[in-house]
Design an enzyme around this catalytic site. Structure first.
Site, short mmCIF file in Angstrom:
data_model
loop_
_atom_site.label_atom_id
_atom_site.label_comp_id
_atom_site.label_asym_id
_atom_site.label_seq_id
_atom_site.Cartn_x
_atom_site.Cartn_y
_atom_site.Cartn_z
N ASP A 21 21.33 -13.09 29.45
CA ASP A 21 22.16 -12.84 30.72
C ASP A 21 21.69 -11.43 31.29
O ASP A 21 22.09 -10.97 32.23
CB ASP A 21 23.64 -12.32 30.17
CG ASP A 21 24.44 -13.63 30.09
OD1 ASP A 21 24.40 -14.55 31.15
OD2 ASP A 21 25.73 -13.79 29.42
N LYS A 32 22.93 -3.83 23.15
CA LYS A 32 21.88 -4.77 22.84
C LYS A 32 20.52 -3.95 22.50
O LYS A 32 19.70 -4.73 21.70
CB LYS A 32 21.82 -5.68 24.06
CG LYS A 32 23.08 -6.60 24.32
CD LYS A 32 22.96 -7.92 23.48
CE LYS A 32 24.20 -8.46 23.31
NZ LYS A 32 24.13 -9.74 22.66
C1 LIG Z 1 27.32 -5.29 27.54
C2 LIG Z 1 27.74 -6.37 26.81
N1 LIG Z 1 28.70 -6.39 26.14
C3 LIG Z 1 28.96 -7.45 25.32
C4 LIG Z 1 28.43 -8.41 25.24
C5 LIG Z 1 28.76 -9.66 24.11
O1 LIG Z 1 28.09 -9.54 23.29
P1 LIG Z 1 28.12 -10.94 22.22
O2 LIG Z 1 27.31 -11.91 23.07
O3 LIG Z 1 27.21 -10.46 21.04
O4 LIG Z 1 29.33 -11.27 21.92
C6 LIG Z 1 27.13 -8.33 25.52
C7 LIG Z 1 26.25 -9.55 25.54
O5 LIG Z 1 25.16 -9.85 26.16
C8 LIG Z 1 26.71 -7.53 26.47
O6 LIG Z 1 25.56 -7.44 27.22
#
Ligand SMILES: Cc1ncc(COP(=O)(O)O)c(C=O)c1O
Length: 402
Positions: free
Chosen positions: A123, A75
């Site tokens: 989150d 992110k």
């Molecule tokens: C560690 C991690 N993996 C996967 C995701 C999923 O990403 P997206 O919301 O773009 O699908 C997030 C989203 O916050 C994340 O923090």
């Protein structure tokens, strides 16, 4: 559970604005921005040879985003990039001339940044990136967190000088509240999810993620045949799948989107054939994936370029965290947070189910690409699940990095 993409749009070209967000020129621009960032380093591509042998595929390569820009997750690539882009655009509008990235820390641009407040709901990981971007440019940030975000995650965002705002309810409630307050106060929402009428900024966030795909393609001896990516609102899945489809065309890999069964908004959208909001269930341990409505842009992209959607259970996510921490044979250990190894959980589930394995054409010649999307971004939770601290696990890592 596996669902093949039956959408009439499947394998149609991306719509031109989405292609422009995710194409090669855009990704090159992201990498230019990245090179100016302090602490920027390519993340490792880790080969899990023993595991590949064990499950009968030719190779498993994991892009390990656990150390990205000191933020612990991929992110870091999106939110901060969008903040810098938005500031430069605002500076151009106010100064009435083109403003180059090299002027980011000039007094004129810093003065514009000082008037700017960026806000988002999170989150945990996206908010950290937006707050870091704001601090980097000299602006302010206000980050909205729902009731389930741990105190440790809140503190990690607060360290970047963000104003932290707690919202009762779920992630979706925090998204709505952030949008409402930002509208009232004239703040700029830098969201990682999009909705009708709000697409451009989340598009920039997704564009930021393409940098990890560029790096991975350079690190790999040859492109993958299969990709499994976990999804929250679908941004990372759409960025990876969309960019690979543009770059590789007909040679693109089979692309599988992996949702937690308790928050399967992409899976249910695929089943319905349109973007749907699902009912809230019990919280999932895959905390970063707990989203109940796909991002509009991500859904539009995935309806065209994802080949299958699947769900994994709570136990699957926990078991891959442990497996990555205590790997088979000579494979290096990987520190994967609760949402980090979910793509691998999808792969293991597909391999164990003969019908899914056949439908996805997984066999001894498959080269699988996965992304460990986060390290131990919540270290106490990690230690509770894995039974070891992240540093104890990391100290075992070393061999096998490509
Ligand atoms: C560690 C991690 N993996 C996967 C995701 C999923 O990403 P997206 O919301 O773009 O699908 C997030 C989203 O916050 C994340 O923090």
């Amino acid at each position: 559970m596996l669902l093949m993409n039956e959408s009439p749009e499947h394998r149609q070209p991306l719509e031109p604005p989405d292609a422009a967000v995710l194409d090669v020129a855009a990704a090159a621009q992201v990498e230019r921005y990245l090179r100016t960032r302090q602490g920027h380093a390519q993340t490792p591509l880790v080969s899990l040879r023993s595991l590949a042998g064990e499950i009968g595929v030719a190779g498993i390569l994991v892009k390990d985003e656990g150390q990205r820009l000191g933020l612990g997750s991929f992110k870091a690539l999106g939110g901060a990039y969008a903040v810098i882009r938005l500031l430069l655009e605002k500076a151009e509008a106010e100064l009435g001339r083109p403003v180059d990235l090299s002027e980011l820390h000039s007094p004129g641009v810093r003065a514009v940044a000082a008037q700017m407040t960026v806000a988002c709901a999170t989150d945990g990981n996206h908010g950290r990136s937006v707050a870091q971007g704001a601090q980097l440019v000299g602006g302010r940030s206000a980050i909205f967190v729902h009731a389930g975000v741990s105190a440790e995650r809140v503190a990690a965002i607060g360290r970047f000088g963000a104003e932290m705002i707690r919202v009762a309810g779920t992630y979706d409630d925090s998204v709505r509240e952030a949008a409402r307050v930002a509208h009232e106060k004239g703040w700029t929402i830098v969201s990682d999810t999009s909705w009708p009428g709000y697409e451009r900024i989340p598009g920039l966030v997704m564009q930021g993620y393409t940098a990890l795909v560029r790096e991975a393609l350079r690190q790999m001896p040859e492109p993958p045949t299969h990709v499994f990516i976990q999804s929250g609102v679908g941004g990372i899945a759409a960025a990876v799948a969309g960019h690979l489809a543009i770059e590789l065309g007909e040679k693109r890999p089979v692309f599988v989107v992996v949702d937690p069964a308790r928050a399967a908004c992409l899976f249910e959208s695929a089943r319905a054939g349109r973007r749907v909001t699902i009912a809230h269930a019990e919280p999932t341990v895959m905390a970063m994936l707990e989203c109940y409505e796909p991002s509009l842009v991500a859904w539009r992209v995935l309806a065209r370029v994802a080949d299958a959607f699947m769900t994994v259970d709570e136990d699957d996510a926990i078991s891959v965290m442990k497996r990555l921490a205590n790997p088979a044979g000579r494979d290096p250990a990987i520190v994967a947070g609760e949402s980090g190894g979910v793509g691998l959980a999808g792969l293991l589930q597909a391999i164990a189910d003969p019908a899914a394995k056949a439908a996805l054409r997984l066999d001894g010649s498959s080269r699988v690409f996965l992304v460990n999307t986060e390290g131990a971004t919540d270290p106490s939770k990690y230690a509770e699940i894995v039974g070891a601290t992240p540093s104890a696990v990391a100290s075992r890592t070393g061999a096998g990095h490509e």
